[in-house]
Design a protein around this motif. Structure first.
Motif, PDB file in Angstrom:
ATOM      1  N   LEU A 113     -34.622  13.784  64.770  1.00 58.75           N
ATOM      2  CA  LEU A 113     -35.146  14.477  63.601  1.00 58.75           C
ATOM      3  C   LEU A 113     -34.576  15.890  63.539  1.00 58.75           C
ATOM      4  CD1 LEU A 113     -38.863  13.296  63.395  1.00 58.75           C
ATOM      5  CD2 LEU A 113     -36.773  12.233  62.533  1.00 58.75           C
ATOM      6  N   SER A 114     -34.454  16.399  62.322  1.00 56.37           N
ATOM      7  CA  SER A 114     -33.717  17.640  62.072  1.00 56.37           C
ATOM      8  C   SER A 114     -34.353  18.863  62.705  1.00 56.37           C
ATOM      9  CB  SER A 114     -33.587  17.861  60.558  1.00 56.37           C
ATOM     10  OG  SER A 114     -34.878  17.898  59.951  1.00 56.37           O
ATOM     11  N   PHE A 115     -35.678  18.848  62.926  1.00 57.29           N
ATOM     12  CA  PHE A 115     -36.328  20.056  63.457  1.00 57.29           C
ATOM     13  C   PHE A 115     -36.288  20.140  64.979  1.00 57.29           C
ATOM     14  CE2 PHE A 115     -39.792  16.979  62.461  1.00 57.29           C
ATOM     15  CZ  PHE A 115     -40.202  16.692  63.761  1.00 57.29           C
ATOM     16  N   ASN A 116     -35.733  19.143  65.654  1.00 56.83           N
ATOM     17  CA  ASN A 116     -35.636  19.207  67.121  1.00 56.83           C
ATOM     18  C   ASN A 116     -34.847  20.437  67.569  1.00 56.83           C
ATOM     19  OD1 ASN A 116     -37.025  16.813  67.800  1.00 56.83           O
ATOM     20  ND2 ASN A 116     -35.210  15.569  67.382  1.00 56.83           N
ATOM     21  N   ASN A 117     -35.194  20.941  68.729  1.00 58.02           N
ATOM     22  CA  ASN A 117     -34.474  22.060  69.339  1.00 58.02           C
ATOM     23  C   ASN A 117     -34.317  21.727  70.816  1.00 58.02           C
ATOM     24  OD1 ASN A 117     -33.908  24.575  70.723  1.00 58.02           O
ATOM     25  ND2 ASN A 117     -34.569  25.669  68.885  1.00 58.02           N
ATOM     26  N   LYS A 118     -33.067  21.735  71.306  1.00 63.01           N
ATOM     27  CA  LYS A 118     -32.782  21.288  72.672  1.00 63.01           C
ATOM     28  C   LYS A 118     -33.483  22.105  73.739  1.00 63.01           C
ATOM     29  CE  LYS A 118     -28.497  23.978  73.192  1.00 63.01           C
ATOM     30  NZ  LYS A 118     -28.946  24.797  74.343  1.00 63.01           N
ATOM     31  N   ASP A 119     -33.957  23.303  73.381  1.00 62.81           N
ATOM     32  CA  ASP A 119     -34.572  24.177  74.377  1.00 62.81           C
ATOM     33  C   ASP A 119     -36.083  23.970  74.536  1.00 62.81           C
ATOM     34  OD1 ASP A 119     -32.268  25.496  75.259  1.00 62.81           O
ATOM     35  OD2 ASP A 119     -32.303  26.814  73.499  1.00 62.81           O
ATOM     36  N   TYR A 120     -36.671  23.095  73.685  1.00 63.78           N
ATOM     37  CA  TYR A 120     -38.123  22.893  73.746  1.00 63.78           C
ATOM     38  C   TYR A 120     -38.446  21.406  73.644  1.00 63.78           C
ATOM     39  CZ  TYR A 120     -37.611  27.780  72.592  1.00 63.78           C
ATOM     40  OH  TYR A 120     -37.209  29.088  72.591  1.00 63.78           O
ATOM     41  N   ASN A 121     -39.638  21.066  74.098  1.00 62.88           N
ATOM     42  CA  ASN A 121     -40.087  19.677  74.036  1.00 62.88           C
ATOM     43  C   ASN A 121     -40.743  19.368  72.691  1.00 62.88           C
ATOM     44  OD1 ASN A 121     -39.629  18.471  76.795  1.00 62.88           O
ATOM     45  ND2 ASN A 121     -40.825  20.279  77.397  1.00 62.88           N
ATOM     46  N   TYR A 122     -40.392  18.216  72.114  1.00 64.18           N
ATOM     47  CA  TYR A 122     -41.014  17.676  70.904  1.00 64.18           C
ATOM     48  C   TYR A 122     -41.385  16.223  71.237  1.00 64.18           C
ATOM     49  CZ  TYR A 122     -38.782  21.644  68.584  1.00 64.18           C
ATOM     50  OH  TYR A 122     -38.379  22.909  68.217  1.00 64.18           O
ATOM     51  N   CYS A 123     -42.679  15.896  71.189  1.00 63.61           N
ATOM     52  CA  CYS A 123     -43.074  14.574  71.693  1.00 63.61           C
ATOM     53  C   CYS A 123     -44.367  14.098  71.038  1.00 63.61           C
ATOM     54  CB  CYS A 123     -43.238  14.627  73.219  1.00 63.61           C
ATOM     55  SG  CYS A 123     -44.340  15.930  73.811  1.00 63.61           S
ATOM     56  N   HIS A 124     -44.767  12.892  71.377  1.00 63.82           N
ATOM     57  CA  HIS A 124     -46.028  12.273  70.944  1.00 63.82           C
ATOM     58  C   HIS A 124     -46.147  12.214  69.414  1.00 63.82           C
ATOM     59  CE1 HIS A 124     -47.721  14.207  74.910  1.00 63.82           C
ATOM     60  NE2 HIS A 124     -46.749  13.326  75.135  1.00 63.82           N
ATOM     61  N   PRO A 125     -45.188  11.644  68.694  1.00 66.87           N
ATOM     62  CA  PRO A 125     -45.263  11.619  67.233  1.00 66.87           C
ATOM     63  C   PRO A 125     -46.367  10.683  66.728  1.00 66.87           C
ATOM     64  CG  PRO A 125     -43.437  10.267  67.983  1.00 66.87           C
ATOM     65  CD  PRO A 125     -43.977  10.962  69.194  1.00 66.87           C
ATOM     66  N   ALA A 126     -46.946  11.051  65.571  1.00 65.11           N
ATOM     67  CA  ALA A 126     -47.946  10.217  64.892  1.00 65.11           C
ATOM     68  C   ALA A 126     -47.728  10.380  63.395  1.00 65.11           C
ATOM     69  CB  ALA A 126     -49.357  10.640  65.286  1.00 65.11           C
ATOM     70  N   ILE A 127     -47.438   9.278  62.703  1.00 68.48           N
ATOM     71  CA  ILE A 127     -47.126   9.327  61.282  1.00 68.48           C
ATOM     72  C   ILE A 127     -48.384   9.050  60.461  1.00 68.48           C
ATOM     73  CG2 ILE A 127     -46.449   6.898  61.208  1.00 68.48           C
ATOM     74  CD1 ILE A 127     -44.696   9.741  59.283  1.00 68.48           C
ATOM     75  N   SER A 128     -48.558   9.761  59.360  1.00 72.30           N
ATOM     76  CA  SER A 128     -49.719   9.562  58.490  1.00 72.30           C
ATOM     77  C   SER A 128     -49.563   8.280  57.683  1.00 72.30           C
ATOM     78  CB  SER A 128     -49.886  10.756  57.549  1.00 72.30           C
ATOM     79  OG  SER A 128     -48.766  10.866  56.689  1.00 72.30           O
ATOM     80  N   ALA A 129     -50.678   7.811  57.105  1.00 78.57           N
ATOM     81  CA  ALA A 129     -50.669   6.551  56.359  1.00 78.57           C
ATOM     82  C   ALA A 129     -49.765   6.624  55.133  1.00 78.57           C
ATOM     83  CB  ALA A 129     -52.088   6.172  55.949  1.00 78.57           C
ATOM     84  N   ASP A 130     -49.666   7.803  54.510  1.00 77.41           N
ATOM     85  CA  ASP A 130     -48.806   7.923  53.324  1.00 77.41           C
ATOM     86  C   ASP A 130     -47.346   8.196  53.678  1.00 77.41           C
ATOM     87  OD1 ASP A 130     -48.840  10.567  54.137  1.00 77.41           O
ATOM     88  OD2 ASP A 130     -49.913  11.315  52.395  1.00 77.41           O
ATOM     89  N   ARG A 131     -47.038   8.272  54.994  1.00 79.16           N
ATOM     90  CA  ARG A 131     -45.673   8.455  55.512  1.00 79.16           C
ATOM     91  C   ARG A 131     -45.078   9.814  55.164  1.00 79.16           C
ATOM     92  NH1 ARG A 131     -42.420   3.328  53.467  1.00 79.16           N
ATOM     93  NH2 ARG A 131     -43.594   3.719  51.573  1.00 79.16           N
ATOM     94  N   LYS A 132     -45.915  10.776  54.747  1.00 76.28           N
ATOM     95  CA  LYS A 132     -45.419  12.081  54.315  1.00 76.28           C
ATOM     96  C   LYS A 132     -45.618  13.174  55.354  1.00 76.28           C
ATOM     97  CE  LYS A 132     -46.269  11.073  49.420  1.00 76.28           C
ATOM     98  NZ  LYS A 132     -47.026  11.469  48.198  1.00 76.28           N
ATOM     99  N   SER A 133     -46.408  12.893  56.409  1.00 75.68           N
ATOM    100  CA  SER A 133     -46.695  13.910  57.426  1.00 75.68           C
ATOM    101  C   SER A 133     -46.497  13.322  58.812  1.00 75.68           C
ATOM    102  CB  SER A 133     -48.138  14.421  57.293  1.00 75.68           C
ATOM    103  OG  SER A 133     -48.366  14.976  56.010  1.00 75.68           O
ATOM    104  N   LEU A 134     -45.783  14.064  59.663  1.00 77.43           N
ATOM    105  CA  LEU A 134     -45.566  13.642  61.038  1.00 77.43           C
ATOM    106  C   LEU A 134     -46.198  14.683  61.960  1.00 77.43           C
ATOM    107  CD1 LEU A 134     -44.056  11.431  62.734  1.00 77.43           C
ATOM    108  CD2 LEU A 134     -42.271  13.164  63.070  1.00 77.43           C
ATOM    109  N   TYR A 135     -47.179  14.254  62.743  1.00 74.35           N
ATOM    110  CA  TYR A 135     -47.856  15.121  63.700  1.00 74.35           C
ATOM    111  C   TYR A 135     -47.230  14.908  65.079  1.00 74.35           C
ATOM    112  CZ  TYR A 135     -51.386  15.615  60.044  1.00 74.35           C
ATOM    113  OH  TYR A 135     -52.029  15.882  58.863  1.00 74.35           O
ATOM    114  N   PHE A 136     -47.142  15.973  65.872  1.00 78.57           N
ATOM    115  CA  PHE A 136     -46.545  15.850  67.200  1.00 78.57           C
ATOM    116  C   PHE A 136     -46.956  17.040  68.054  1.00 78.57           C
ATOM    117  CE2 PHE A 136     -43.576  18.082  64.479  1.00 78.57           C
ATOM    118  CZ  PHE A 136     -43.139  19.143  65.243  1.00 78.57           C
ATOM    119  N   ALA A 137     -46.595  16.979  69.334  1.00 78.60           N
ATOM    120  CA  ALA A 137     -46.876  18.061  70.279  1.00 78.60           C
ATOM    121  C   ALA A 137     -45.571  18.751  70.660  1.00 78.60           C
ATOM    122  CB  ALA A 137     -47.570  17.516  71.525  1.00 78.60           C
ATOM    123  N   SER A 138     -45.663  20.065  70.890  1.00 80.03           N
ATOM    124  CA  SER A 138     -44.461  20.827  71.267  1.00 80.03           C
ATOM    125  C   SER A 138     -44.854  22.089  72.023  1.00 80.03           C
ATOM    126  CB  SER A 138     -43.662  21.203  70.019  1.00 80.03           C
ATOM    127  OG  SER A 138     -42.545  22.005  70.372  1.00 80.03           O
TER     128      SER A 138
END
Length: 741
Positions: A113-138
């Motif tokens: 995904l475009s917002f990833n940054n190699k210097d930080y962790n992006y994990c545990h994705p959860a997509i909303s029912a309308d597919r418009k919002s992605l929640y995650f931990a960082s």
């Protein structure tokens, strides 16, 4: 865990093949890989298998999340793409979030995904029912602690910049493993919000751009150890979570659960535990041995019918005006008991509005209305001594059927002072109150906020008193009830064959029995515990009436490909028939048919923006009677069918009109029928259970047959028998034999 088709996908340090037996030296464990476990025909999850091997690498994969139409998957992985590993500036291969597309039974076209940054962790994705919002931990800079929760919004095919969910959600500790439910409730794990120890599971509801205060899920979900990874299906009935609490199979284990009642879908449905304290209004003394009976308002006002074997059936007309029967097994929200020596009684209110009736000899009865959402930890009620007032035991009945009108309200208006007293009748139409002597009253009866009757009452020269209440029957004209939605006094067919009215005739060919409790997880055809309960109720009816043949139809909502929905619905119909067959129903009597999204009941087509509840309205399982060679009829609690076989020629049916001689005041009635044969079936059932005094009676207000179990002088003794019959799933109520002036 994450829901996936007929089971779950989850991550494990168990390696899927020798080539993936790679250890992460920082934690001294094998790298995480993904597995899928599918439910068997019997219900439990079968042995897991590796999932999406074409995406599996020698680095950590997972957790995963799937969009609601099953076309795209989002997952965590160490920064490894197209055979290249990418290290951060501190030399660590951080976690990033990837997307992959479904292609048949596999996934391909993985992209970071475009917002990833190699210097930080992006994990545990959860997509909303309308597919418009992605929640995650960082752990990106700008947060409130270790790991924070973020959301990114979709802009076309691209994702916008992540936004921190704020200090309402995040803490100085780690806030991780988000799961966003279709109703917008956010569930996640946190070790910085306080709780029982380690990671605890919390939930929070959104309020615009911010969030309400998170709520700790408490036991049994949380323990003194790490509890996280919570997921629950769209109907909030079944789910899974992870925990390393003692008693598991290894370290972090996955647990399943099933919710009875409502979990947390609305604030006004939240379950509450509280103490009810009863005091003497005059002295303030605590009152022990106060009788308490309670029922949820929703259960009280519902229009129920029962089949001959005692299953509760709800009904509603379909949009084409044909009758649709809903077969349900309801969990009662009733509370019954007595205050202790300190005047206390513990209440467990399972959601919504409850009506409590408080009774004690020597005191005026009191009715309380409590909302589970707005009560304090203690509710104090005061009872007035019954000094000189006249106790009234009333019964509100439909004068055309002679049956009690459940949930009707009676407003008692003192014509001299204008003071009003309001009480709500129980499911049998009964109510209690204590009124002043030498007064004129107007009684205003309403059903569902529609006034259906007015009547005068005069208490001059009344001989009623403690132990000898004024027993009265308020006859409400059946015609007046026709103004109340769903409470018309009879039913009939029109020339085009459609049916109108709340009475329902024979269970004829083509009758639809809807099974609203047959829930499925997304993309899942397996029979869940709540679905099994409804199917068992259906099986009991089919076993009792072996001449009924059925077609079983399964429907989906419109989300996902129509061909996939058609296949999914057929699998669901097949599984339901398999389950019924396991309960002894011959397959020759059943035909499973998947309808997919071809028979939507609303406008929620592909591309139409609909709420989750609107989509759920389309997901249902229906049973259509294809052939009925039995004489099965549906017997009504509120209104009987318009036609009946006559009892006038049957001398064994006792007339209880004005010339009936009895030294008793009350009858316990276990069924009111319009057909002689159905009444005799109930009488035979009671005789077989030892109620040898049971008899058939008719007369007074209607052309129906009642089954009288026993007669009593004491109202409380009659109520005890009603409670005993309830344990045998026999609906009954108390009828007053005498009306005193």
């Amino acid at each position: 865990p994450a829901f996936y088709e007929d089971g779950i996908v989850y991550i494990s340090t168990k390696y899927p093949a020798v080539r993936y037996k790679v250890k992460d030296r920082r934690i001294n464990k094998n790298v995480m890989s993904t597995y899928v476990a599918t439910r068997s025909d019997e219900g439990p999850l079968a042995d897991p298998k590796p999932f999406a091997l074409d995406l599996t690498t020698v680095y950590h994969e997972g957790p995963l999340t799937f969009d609601i139409v099953g076309e795209k998957m989002y997952f965590s992985r160490n920064n490894y793409h197209k055979g290249k590993k990418i290290k951060s500036s501190d030399g660590v291969i951080k976690l990033q979030i990837y997307a992959a597309e479904a292609t048949g039974n596999s996934y391909s076209n993985e992209q970071p995904l475009s917002f990833n940054n190699k210097d930080y962790n992006y994990c545990h994705p959860a997509i909303s029912a309308d597919r418009k919002s992605l929640y995650f931990a960082s752990d990106m800079p700008g947060g409130y602690g270790g790991m924070d929760l973020y959301v990114a919004k979709r802009n076309g095919e691209e994702w916008g910049e992540p936004v921190n969910l704020g200090e309402e959600i995040n803490s100085a500790g780690n806030d991780v493993f988000p799961f966003i439910h279709a109703d917008g409730t956010l569930y996640y794990g946190s070790d910085g919000k306080g709780g029982q120890g380690g990671l605890d599971i919390f939930y929070a509801r959104s309020k615009g751009e911010s969030w309400n205060e998170p709520v700790n899920m408490g036991t049994p979900f949380n323990s003194a150890h790490d509890d996280f990874g919570f997921i629950i299906d769209r109907d909030k009935k079944n789910g899974y979570f992870s925990s390393n609490r003692p008693g598991g199979k290894g370290e972090d284990d996955i647990y399943s659960f099933y919710v009875k009642g409502d979990l947390d879908s609305n604030d006004d449905l939240a379950t509450r535990d509280l103490w009810l304290i009863i005091l003497d209004e005059e002295t303030g003394d605590v009152l022990s041995e106060v009788d308490i009976s309670s029922i949820s308002f929703e259960e009280l006002i519902s229009s129920n019918i029962t089949t001959a074997d005692g299953n509760i059936v709800k009904f509603q007309p379909s949009k084409d005006n044909n009758m649709v029967i809903q077969l349900e097994v309801e969990e009662s929200n009733r509370v019954d008991g007595m205050t202790d020596m300190e005047g206390k009684f513990p209440l467990h209110l399972a959601g919504g509005k409850h009506i409590l009736n408080l009774r004690k000899d020597g005191y005026q009865p009191l009715q309380l209305v409590l909302e589970s959402s707005d009560t304090e930890e203690e509710v104090v009620a005061y009872l007035k001594r019954a000094k000189g007032c006249i106790p009234v035991n009333g019964s509100i009945v439909n004068d055309q059927t002679g049956l009690g009108i459940n949930g009707a309200t009676v407003t008692i208006v003192d014509q001299e002072t204008g003071q009003e007293y309001k009480v709500t009748a129980d499911q049998a139409g009964n109510f209690e109150y204590c009124v002043e002597r030498d007064r004129n009253f107007e009684l205003v009866v309403a059903k569902d906020n529609v006034i259906v009757h007015r009547e005068s009452m005069n208490t001059e020269n009344s001989s009623a008193g403690p132990g000898s209440p004024l027993a009265m029957v308020i006859d409400v004209p059946g015609g007046a009830l026709s103004a109340v939605p769903g409470v018309s006094s009879s039913g009939s067919y029109s020339s085009d064959g459609s049916y109108s009215g709340s009475g329902f005739p024979d269970l004829a060919d083509g009758t639809v029995i809807e099974l609203p409790n047959i829930y499925y997880n997304f993309n899942d055809a397996s029979i869940r515990p709540d679905a099994a309960q409804s199917l068992e109720a259906l099986a009991s009816m089919l076993n009792r009436h072996p001449d009924i043949h059925i077609d079983l139809y399964s429907h989906t909502d419109s989300r996902g490909r129509s061909s996939y929905n058609q296949n999914l619905s057929q699998r669901r119909a097949d599984k339901a028939v398999d389950y019924l067959a396991s309960l002894g129903i011959s397959r020759d009597r059943m035909s499973p048919q998947g309808k997919g999204e071809s028979e939507l009941r609303n406008e929620c087509l592909d591309g139409v923006d609909c709420s989750e509840s609107q989509h759920q309205y389309n997901r249902r399982t229906e049973v259509r009677v294809s052939r009925n060679d039995s004489n099965l009829r549906v017997n009504y609690v509120d209104t009987p069918p318009a036609t009946s076989d006559s009892y006038s020629a049957d001398p064994s049916v006792i007339d209880i009109s004005s010339d009936y001689k009895s030294d008793k005041d009350y009858m316990v009635i276990a069924g009111t029928f319009s057909r002689n044969s159905n009444a005799r079936n109930r009488l035979k059932q009671l005789h077989s259970r030892g109620f040898t005094n049971a008899k058939l009676v008719h007369g007074d207000t209607s052309d129906v047959i009642r089954v009288c179990v026993e007669e009593y002088n004491s109202h409380s003794a009659a109520r005890e028998l009603v409670e005993e019959l309830k344990m045998d799933a026999i609906h009954s109520y108390v009828k007053f034999l005498k009306v005193r002036p």
